[in-house]
Motif scaffolding. Structure first.
Motif, PDB file in Angstrom:
ATOM      1  N   GLN A  44       0.825  -1.201   0.000  1.00  0.00           N
ATOM      2  CA  GLN A  44       0.000   0.000   0.000  1.00  0.00           C
ATOM      3  C   GLN A  44       0.865   1.259   0.000  1.00  0.00           C
ATOM      4  OE1 GLN A  44      -0.729  -2.102   2.942  1.00  0.00           O
ATOM      5  NE2 GLN A  44       0.656  -1.095   4.338  1.00  0.00           N
ATOM      6  N   VAL A  45       0.296   2.330  -0.552  1.00  0.00           N
ATOM      7  CA  VAL A  45       0.878   3.664  -0.503  1.00  0.00           C
ATOM      8  C   VAL A  45      -0.269   4.618  -0.226  1.00  0.00           C
ATOM      9  CG1 VAL A  45       2.051   5.497  -1.778  1.00  0.00           C
ATOM     10  CG2 VAL A  45       2.723   3.112  -2.145  1.00  0.00           C
ATOM     11  N   PHE A  46      -0.115   5.424   0.837  1.00  0.00           N
ATOM     12  CA  PHE A  46      -1.107   6.429   1.197  1.00  0.00           C
ATOM     13  C   PHE A  46      -0.392   7.774   1.200  1.00  0.00           C
ATOM     14  CE2 PHE A  46      -2.487   2.730   4.039  1.00  0.00           C
ATOM     15  CZ  PHE A  46      -3.163   2.106   3.004  1.00  0.00           C
ATOM     16  N   HIS A  47      -0.872   8.718   0.391  1.00  0.00           N
ATOM     17  CA  HIS A  47      -0.167   9.985   0.191  1.00  0.00           C
ATOM     18  C   HIS A  47      -1.107  11.174   0.400  1.00  0.00           C
ATOM     19  CE1 HIS A  47       2.803  12.736  -1.448  1.00  0.00           C
ATOM     20  NE2 HIS A  47       1.828  13.270  -2.160  1.00  0.00           N
ATOM     21  N   VAL A  48      -0.601  12.214   1.091  1.00  0.00           N
ATOM     22  CA  VAL A  48      -1.342  13.457   1.297  1.00  0.00           C
ATOM     23  C   VAL A  48      -0.740  14.529   0.398  1.00  0.00           C
ATOM     24  CG1 VAL A  48      -1.993  15.255   2.952  1.00  0.00           C
ATOM     25  CG2 VAL A  48      -1.766  12.880   3.711  1.00  0.00           C
ATOM     26  N   PHE A  49      -1.595  15.239  -0.320  1.00  0.00           N
ATOM     27  CA  PHE A  49      -1.143  16.354  -1.138  1.00  0.00           C
ATOM     28  C   PHE A  49      -1.256  17.640  -0.330  1.00  0.00           C
ATOM     29  CE2 PHE A  49      -2.143  13.057  -4.123  1.00  0.00           C
ATOM     30  CZ  PHE A  49      -1.090  13.123  -5.017  1.00  0.00           C
ATOM     31  N   PRO A  50      -0.393  18.626  -0.584  1.00  0.00           N
ATOM     32  CA  PRO A  50      -0.421  19.859   0.216  1.00  0.00           C
ATOM     33  C   PRO A  50      -1.687  20.676  -0.027  1.00  0.00           C
ATOM     34  CG  PRO A  50       1.195  20.025  -1.572  1.00  0.00           C
ATOM     35  CD  PRO A  50       0.661  18.620  -1.591  1.00  0.00           C
ATOM     36  N   ALA A  51      -2.037  21.449   0.985  1.00  0.00           N
ATOM     37  CA  ALA A  51      -3.185  22.358   0.863  1.00  0.00           C
ATOM     38  C   ALA A  51      -2.891  23.399  -0.212  1.00  0.00           C
ATOM     39  CB  ALA A  51      -3.441  23.042   2.198  1.00  0.00           C
ATOM     40  N   THR A  52      -3.959  23.929  -0.782  1.00  0.00           N
ATOM     41  CA  THR A  52      -3.841  24.998  -1.781  1.00  0.00           C
ATOM     42  C   THR A  52      -4.719  26.155  -1.323  1.00  0.00           C
ATOM     43  OG1 THR A  52      -5.743  24.311  -3.117  1.00  0.00           O
ATOM     44  CG2 THR A  52      -3.619  23.234  -3.594  1.00  0.00           C
ATOM     45  N   VAL A  53      -4.769  27.192  -2.120  1.00  0.00           N
ATOM     46  CA  VAL A  53      -5.645  28.319  -1.800  1.00  0.00           C
ATOM     47  C   VAL A  53      -7.111  27.904  -1.837  1.00  0.00           C
ATOM     48  CG1 VAL A  53      -4.007  30.067  -2.601  1.00  0.00           C
ATOM     49  CG2 VAL A  53      -5.673  29.117  -4.203  1.00  0.00           C
ATOM     50  N   HIS A  54      -7.394  26.768  -2.448  1.00  0.00           N
ATOM     51  CA  HIS A  54      -8.770  26.282  -2.559  1.00  0.00           C
ATOM     52  C   HIS A  54      -9.197  25.428  -1.377  1.00  0.00           C
ATOM     53  CE1 HIS A  54      -8.847  27.821  -6.620  1.00  0.00           C
ATOM     54  NE2 HIS A  54      -7.729  27.181  -6.868  1.00  0.00           N
ATOM     55  N   GLY A  55      -8.242  25.056  -0.521  1.00  0.00           N
ATOM     56  CA  GLY A  55      -8.590  24.252   0.644  1.00  0.00           C
ATOM     57  C   GLY A  55      -7.559  23.193   0.941  1.00  0.00           C
ATOM     58  N   PRO A  56      -7.928  22.246   1.804  1.00  0.00           N
ATOM     59  CA  PRO A  56      -6.988  21.189   2.177  1.00  0.00           C
ATOM     60  C   PRO A  56      -6.629  20.316   0.981  1.00  0.00           C
ATOM     61  CG  PRO A  56      -9.179  20.686   2.989  1.00  0.00           C
ATOM     62  CD  PRO A  56      -9.243  22.067   2.411  1.00  0.00           C
ATOM     63  N   GLY A  57      -5.444  19.741   1.048  1.00  0.00           N
ATOM     64  CA  GLY A  57      -5.012  18.857  -0.028  1.00  0.00           C
ATOM     65  C   GLY A  57      -5.771  17.549  -0.011  1.00  0.00           C
ATOM     66  N   GLY A  58      -5.870  16.962  -1.157  1.00  0.00           N
ATOM     67  CA  GLY A  58      -6.509  15.659  -1.268  1.00  0.00           C
ATOM     68  C   GLY A  58      -5.535  14.553  -0.911  1.00  0.00           C
ATOM     69  N   VAL A  59      -5.987  13.337  -1.038  1.00  0.00           N
ATOM     70  CA  VAL A  59      -5.156  12.180  -0.739  1.00  0.00           C
ATOM     71  C   VAL A  59      -5.309  11.144  -1.833  1.00  0.00           C
ATOM     72  CG1 VAL A  59      -5.300  12.556   1.751  1.00  0.00           C
ATOM     73  CG2 VAL A  59      -6.928  11.022   0.669  1.00  0.00           C
ATOM     74  N   THR A  60      -4.313  10.285  -1.907  1.00  0.00           N
ATOM     75  CA  THR A  60      -4.387   9.106  -2.752  1.00  0.00           C
ATOM     76  C   THR A  60      -4.111   7.910  -1.866  1.00  0.00           C
ATOM     77  OG1 THR A  60      -3.739  10.201  -4.793  1.00  0.00           O
ATOM     78  CG2 THR A  60      -3.306   7.853  -4.670  1.00  0.00           C
ATOM     79  N   ALA A  61      -4.967   6.918  -1.968  1.00  0.00           N
ATOM     80  CA  ALA A  61      -4.770   5.648  -1.267  1.00  0.00           C
ATOM     81  C   ALA A  61      -4.720   4.562  -2.327  1.00  0.00           C
ATOM     82  CB  ALA A  61      -5.895   5.393  -0.277  1.00  0.00           C
ATOM     83  N   THR A  62      -3.595   3.883  -2.397  1.00  0.00           N
ATOM     84  CA  THR A  62      -3.422   2.804  -3.353  1.00  0.00           C
ATOM     85  C   THR A  62      -3.111   1.524  -2.592  1.00  0.00           C
ATOM     86  OG1 THR A  62      -2.557   4.336  -5.010  1.00  0.00           O
ATOM     87  CG2 THR A  62      -2.088   2.003  -5.350  1.00  0.00           C
TER      88      THR A  62
END
Length: 142
Positions: A44-62
């Motif tokens: 498994q790989v679980f990754h958090v993307f950084p927040a942007t001006v539009h809000g919190p970052g999304g994530v990917t769970a593989t």
């Protein structure tokens, strides 16, 4: 290589915000859903993307499966998610397990709009024809 590839595009997700922003929590939910569906996680790989001006970052769970893979991508600022479940059916038909996994994740994310697609992979529609060389009789030559 025969298999079933399920995808879903979710909009208007009404789930708890952590499912869209917390990679570890979403990853654990994915692993639990994989196990409940009767599939076998092998990585498994679980990754958090950084927040942007539009809000919190999304994530990917593989989750890498012995049978193939599960991948979840979130866009919390849009309350949107894409789901991807692929199982190869070599040696056994895992299609029902793929549907069970997809349905568990759809229930978790509780979207107002869901676009689902299913693709049978690796099946030939008909016997392939032999490629024709440019010098074969009747072939056009430039």
């Amino acid at each position: 290589m025969h298999g079933l590839h399920l995808t879903a595009d979710l909009h208007g997700c009404r789930c708890a915000p952590l499912w869209l922003t917390d990679a570890a929590a979403l990853g654990q939910a994915c692993l639990a859903a994989v196990q409940a569906a009767g599939l076998q996680a092998v990585g498994q790989v679980f990754h958090v993307f950084p927040a942007t001006v539009h809000g919190p970052g999304g994530v990917t769970a593989t989750v890498l499966l012995a049978e193939s893979h599960l991948c979840v991508h979130t866009w919390p600022e849009q309350a949107a998610v894409t789901l991807d479940v692929y199982v190869c059916n070599f040696g056994a038909d895992h299609s029902a397990k793929a549907h069970a996994l997809m349905n568990a994740l759809l229930a978790l994310l509780d979207a107002t709009t869901v676009q689902r697609h299913a693709l049978q992979r690796g099946e030939l529609a008909s016997a392939p024809s032999a490629p024709q060389s440019p010098t074969a009789p009747g072939a056009a030559v430039a």
